[in-house]
Motif scaffolding. Structure first.
Motif, mmCIF file in Angstrom:
data_model
loop_
_atom_site.group_PDB
_atom_site.id
_atom_site.type_symbol
_atom_site.label_atom_id
_atom_site.label_comp_id
_atom_site.label_asym_id
_atom_site.label_seq_id
_atom_site.Cartn_x
_atom_site.Cartn_y
_atom_site.Cartn_z
ATOM 1 N N SER A 1 -4.877 -12.868 4.875
ATOM 2 C CA SER A 1 -5.632 -11.625 5.010
ATOM 3 C C SER A 1 -4.757 -10.436 5.371
ATOM 4 O O SER A 1 -4.859 -9.361 4.777
ATOM 5 C CB SER A 1 -6.721 -11.809 6.072
ATOM 6 O OG SER A 1 -7.480 -10.643 6.237
ATOM 7 N N ASP A 2 -3.863 -10.614 6.357
ATOM 8 C CA ASP A 2 -3.063 -9.481 6.816
ATOM 9 C C ASP A 2 -2.091 -9.011 5.738
ATOM 10 O O ASP A 2 -1.906 -7.811 5.527
ATOM 11 C CB ASP A 2 -2.324 -9.838 8.103
ATOM 12 C CG ASP A 2 -1.364 -10.993 7.922
ATOM 13 O OD1 ASP A 2 -1.789 -12.034 7.380
ATOM 14 O OD2 ASP A 2 -0.191 -10.871 8.312
ATOM 15 N N ARG A 3 -1.454 -9.937 5.044
ATOM 16 C CA ARG A 3 -0.457 -9.566 4.042
ATOM 17 C C ARG A 3 -1.107 -8.911 2.828
ATOM 18 O O ARG A 3 -0.618 -7.924 2.288
ATOM 19 C CB ARG A 3 0.333 -10.801 3.626
ATOM 20 C CG ARG A 3 1.021 -11.499 4.785
ATOM 21 C CD ARG A 3 1.702 -12.784 4.338
ATOM 22 N NE ARG A 3 2.159 -13.559 5.478
ATOM 23 C CZ ARG A 3 2.766 -14.734 5.377
ATOM 24 N NH1 ARG A 3 2.979 -15.256 4.168
ATOM 25 N NH2 ARG A 3 3.155 -15.387 6.443
ATOM 26 N N LEU A 4 -2.220 -9.489 2.382
ATOM 27 C CA LEU A 4 -2.925 -8.918 1.235
ATOM 28 C C LEU A 4 -3.468 -7.536 1.568
ATOM 29 O O LEU A 4 -3.381 -6.601 0.751
ATOM 30 C CB LEU A 4 -4.064 -9.843 0.813
ATOM 31 C CG LEU A 4 -3.641 -11.226 0.284
ATOM 32 C CD1 LEU A 4 -4.835 -12.173 0.272
ATOM 33 C CD2 LEU A 4 -3.028 -11.120 -1.098
ATOM 34 N N SER A 5 -4.008 -7.378 2.774
ATOM 35 C CA SER A 5 -4.545 -6.077 3.168
ATOM 36 C C SER A 5 -3.447 -5.036 3.271
ATOM 37 O O SER A 5 -3.652 -3.861 2.965
ATOM 38 C CB SER A 5 -5.291 -6.195 4.500
ATOM 39 O OG SER A 5 -4.415 -6.536 5.548
ATOM 40 N N GLN A 6 -2.244 -5.454 3.680
ATOM 41 C CA GLN A 6 -1.126 -4.517 3.772
ATOM 42 C C GLN A 6 -0.769 -3.985 2.374
ATOM 43 O O GLN A 6 -0.479 -2.800 2.207
ATOM 44 C CB GLN A 6 0.080 -5.210 4.397
ATOM 45 C CG GLN A 6 1.063 -4.277 5.053
ATOM 46 C CD GLN A 6 0.581 -3.757 6.387
ATOM 47 O OE1 GLN A 6 -0.082 -4.458 7.132
ATOM 48 N NE2 GLN A 6 0.910 -2.523 6.699
ATOM 49 N N SER A 7 -0.788 -4.853 1.371
ATOM 50 C CA SER A 7 -0.503 -4.415 0.008
ATOM 51 C C SER A 7 -1.575 -3.465 -0.507
ATOM 52 O O SER A 7 -1.275 -2.458 -1.152
ATOM 53 C CB SER A 7 -0.384 -5.623 -0.927
ATOM 54 O OG SER A 7 0.752 -6.394 -0.620
ATOM 55 N N LEU A 8 -2.834 -3.791 -0.236
ATOM 56 C CA LEU A 8 -3.919 -2.894 -0.632
ATOM 57 C C LEU A 8 -3.777 -1.536 0.052
ATOM 58 O O LEU A 8 -3.929 -0.484 -0.576
ATOM 59 C CB LEU A 8 -5.262 -3.522 -0.272
ATOM 60 C CG LEU A 8 -5.821 -4.508 -1.298
ATOM 61 C CD1 LEU A 8 -6.739 -5.509 -0.638
ATOM 62 C CD2 LEU A 8 -6.554 -3.759 -2.400
ATOM 63 N N ALA A 9 -3.455 -1.558 1.341
ATOM 64 C CA ALA A 9 -3.310 -0.299 2.081
ATOM 65 C C ALA A 9 -2.158 0.527 1.535
ATOM 66 O O ALA A 9 -2.259 1.754 1.431
ATOM 67 C CB ALA A 9 -3.096 -0.606 3.560
ATOM 68 N N ARG A 10 -1.080 -0.135 1.178
ATOM 69 C CA ARG A 10 0.058 0.608 0.610
ATOM 70 C C ARG A 10 -0.344 1.268 -0.704
ATOM 71 O O ARG A 10 -0.002 2.424 -0.964
ATOM 72 C CB ARG A 10 1.240 -0.332 0.387
ATOM 73 C CG ARG A 10 2.392 0.313 -0.372
ATOM 74 C CD ARG A 10 3.663 -0.490 -0.270
ATOM 75 N NE ARG A 10 4.625 -0.141 -1.301
ATOM 76 C CZ ARG A 10 5.330 0.980 -1.333
ATOM 77 N NH1 ARG A 10 5.164 1.884 -0.402
ATOM 78 N NH2 ARG A 10 6.189 1.205 -2.305
ATOM 79 N N GLY A 11 -1.093 0.551 -1.545
ATOM 80 C CA GLY A 11 -1.541 1.135 -2.803
ATOM 81 C C GLY A 11 -2.439 2.335 -2.589
ATOM 82 O O GLY A 11 -2.337 3.344 -3.290
ATOM 83 N N ILE A 12 -3.316 2.262 -1.601
ATOM 84 C CA ILE A 12 -4.204 3.389 -1.296
ATOM 85 C C ILE A 12 -3.399 4.582 -0.811
ATOM 86 O O ILE A 12 -3.594 5.725 -1.248
ATOM 87 C CB ILE A 12 -5.241 2.978 -0.231
ATOM 88 C CG1 ILE A 12 -6.176 1.888 -0.772
ATOM 89 C CG2 ILE A 12 -6.061 4.181 0.223
ATOM 90 C CD1 ILE A 12 -7.005 1.204 0.295
#
Length: 575
Positions: free
Chosen positions: A276-287
């Motif tokens: 969860s944390d790693r995937l969310s970090q990638s999503l946040a970077r894209g945003i």
């Protein structure tokens, strides 16, 4: 300074250095690591930094990655008898810093573990054994004697919810774990040469800290209440001593710019469940690449009032699916209930699975948000196998799609605001037509470009303007390699049409296109007029683009008599 080497893995070394009176750093140097949690590409390896503070009592600040277990424990025993360690201070509980906590507790069962409330809870789940603990709050002190009075600064969400800084009033060292760090491995203990590290410092900030800009500013405010900080003991990379003010101020400037974003998204994740944390970090970077502000909240420890306030002021919501059962599930599902109660129409929603083995199904929750009138920002991400590089790239591109959806109206408004004559004049600046292609690990990407120009003779170099929200941007960091494909006049339409398409997140941009691999691994377009293999040397940040300077390693012309396609625009305020 003493250095030990693992003979079976010669590129894992340990360095110990006295950095101040009665203060030793144990730096675990991972020279060859080229990925960090898969999604974070590294050019210069990384380090994991630990510290020993010796007063009348002794404190160990953080441990190391489990891959260094024997090297680290042998080195620690050479620095101090583990039986003499009184406190183990946990800055935060990600495995690269707390991976050896259980080993320390076995060697030194008398140790009192010191950390934030959330950190102690995470350690309980990690070690599964009784231990002495001391929960500290912001501003609490711990006196080790001999003048080593430690003060704790609670700094949640940098980049986990449990993060804590530790300040030694005697040595004026602030131990910050992930904050102000960088993934950079060298023999230099400190930041003597700013030019060597500043690109990696910025890249690290963008990947890990930018999605939490408001939390960074809160931490900086609390740091401002401390006496002078002469050294920052980072968790990764060189310690900061020669450029402390400059590098702290860069965090402040970057975070202030991101915190002023007109539009924001809140990303809900679960720090210790699945990926969860790693995937969310990638999503946040894209945003964040689209200029949209991001705030990240751990569903496991989220305060209901804070969740309600965040949802109320956010234009978009992204949620990692929680587990369907267990204590974590109860807390996470209660927080999601608060999100549903506070959500409103005209917001945008995105959901993704965490691959934790017991994820709640996506569709029932997605239906609830749709019934409330929320628009879908990206197709739900359903992860059925262990996440790999392609998975993280998909998440980043999904985040970018959501950010672009939220900023579309603003972008249209800005396009209409320029003076018509100025637009026409600027549009008369013409350029060639090129396709940039890049490959790093399993990830490939491409973009159509016309803002390309030769920039130097010795070495042969060129510049390319790359919009911050382009998918390929993450593959064009300093040290990365790519191919510049030159399109042919009269024969460029098929390639241009293909690469102008809007690709869904994770799509193969080269499907149906003839390519061959370059020496640097990037795709060469067979139908291009010419190609050049390039190496990124530096980047300059502008408002909405990065100007990338790259040297040219090799190249070839396939059609010597053909001409380069030229791009003429009518106006200069959009592509």
């Amino acid at each position: 300074m003493v250095t030990l080497t693992d003979r079976t893995q010669k590129r894992l070394t340990i360095e110990t250095t006295e950095i101040a009176l009665e203060t030793t750093t144990i730096r675990s140097l991972d020279w060859d690591r080229d990925r960090f949690d898969i999604e974070f590409g590294l050019q210069n390896g990384t380090t994991y930094n630990s510290f020993v503070i010796r007063g009348e009592q002794t404190a160990l600040v953080d441990t190391s990655h489990e891959k260094f277990r024997q090297l680290y424990l042998d080195t620690l025993k050479g620095v101090i008898n583990p039986a003499e360690i009184d406190y183990l201070i946990i800055s935060h509980t990600e495995p690269d810093h707390s991976g050896l906590v259980k080993d320390i507790l076995q060697l030194a069962p008398q140790v009192t573990v010191v950390g934030s409330k959330v950190a102690i809870q995470f350690i309980e789940d990690f070690v599964h054994q009784p231990f002495e603990r001391r929960i500290v709050k912001n501003g609490d002190h711990l006196d080790l004697g001999n003048g080593h009075e430690l003060e704790f600064v609670i700094a949640p969400n940098l980049h986990w919810p449990d993060t804590m800084f530790t300040y030694d009033h005697k040595t004026q060292i602030l131990f910050t774990c992930d904050a102000f760090g960088l993934h950079y491995c060298s023999d230099s203990t400190f930041d003597e040469n700013l030019a060597d590290i500043e690109a990696d410092y910025r890249f690290y900030y963008e990947c890990l800290m930018a999605p939490n800009a408001r939390s960074v500013l809160s931490a900086l405010k609390r740091m401002g209440e401390l006496p002078e900080v002469t050294t920052i003991g980072t968790g990764h990379g060189p310690l900061l001593r020669h450029n402390v003010d400059e590098l702290v101020n860069r965090y402040r400037q970057w975070s202030q710019a991101k915190a002023k974003a007109e539009t924001s998204v809140v990303v809900f994740y679960i720090s210790d469940y699945g990926y969860s944390d790693r995937l969310s970090q990638s999503l946040a970077r894209g945003i964040s690449k689209t200029g949209v502000g991001v705030e990240m909240i751990d569903l496991k420890s989220a305060d209901p009032q804070e969740v309600q306030e965040l949802v109320g002021r956010s234009a978009g919501l992204v949620i990692a699916m929680p587990p369907a059962s267990g204590t974590v599930a109860s807390a996470a599902q209660a927080a999601i209930g608060t999100v549903l109660a506070a959500a409103k129409d005209k917001q945008v929603i995105g959901l993704f699975e965490s691959y934790g083995g017991d994820d709640e199904p996506v569709d029932p929750l997605l239906s609830k948000f749709r019934e409330l009138g929320l628009a879908v920002g990206f197709p739900a991400i359903r992860i059925k196998t262990t996440p790999n590089e392609a998975t993280y790239q998909l998440c980043e591109e999904a985040g970018t799609d959501l950010g672009q959806l939220l900023t579309r109206d603003r972008a249209i408004k800005q396009l209409k605001s320029l003076d018509a004559e100025l637009e026409k004049a600027l549009g008369r600046i013409s350029g060639g037509l090129y396709i940039i292609t890049a490959k790093k690990g399993e990830i490939k990407s491409a973009m159509l470009a016309s803002w390309v120009s030769q920039a130097s003779f010795e070495p042969l170099g060129l510049t390319i303007a790359v919009a911050k929200d382009r998918a390929i941007e993450s593959l064009m960091q300093v040290g990365d390699r790519f191919v510049l494909n030159v399109l042919e006049e009269g024969n460029y339409q098929p390639l241009m049409k293909h690469f102008l398409k809007r690709f869904p997140p994770g799509a193969d941009r080269f499907a149906g296109i003839k390519t061959q691999p370059a020496e640097n691994g990037s795709p060469i377009l067979v139908d291009a007029l010419a190609y050049m293999e390039c190496h990124v040397m530096s980047r300059m940040e502008l408002s909405d683009h990065h100007v990338v300077y790259a040297t040219v390693d090799t190249g070839r012309v396939s059609k010597p008599d053909a001409l380069t396609a030229v791009h003429h625009r009518k106006v200069g305020n959009y592509y």
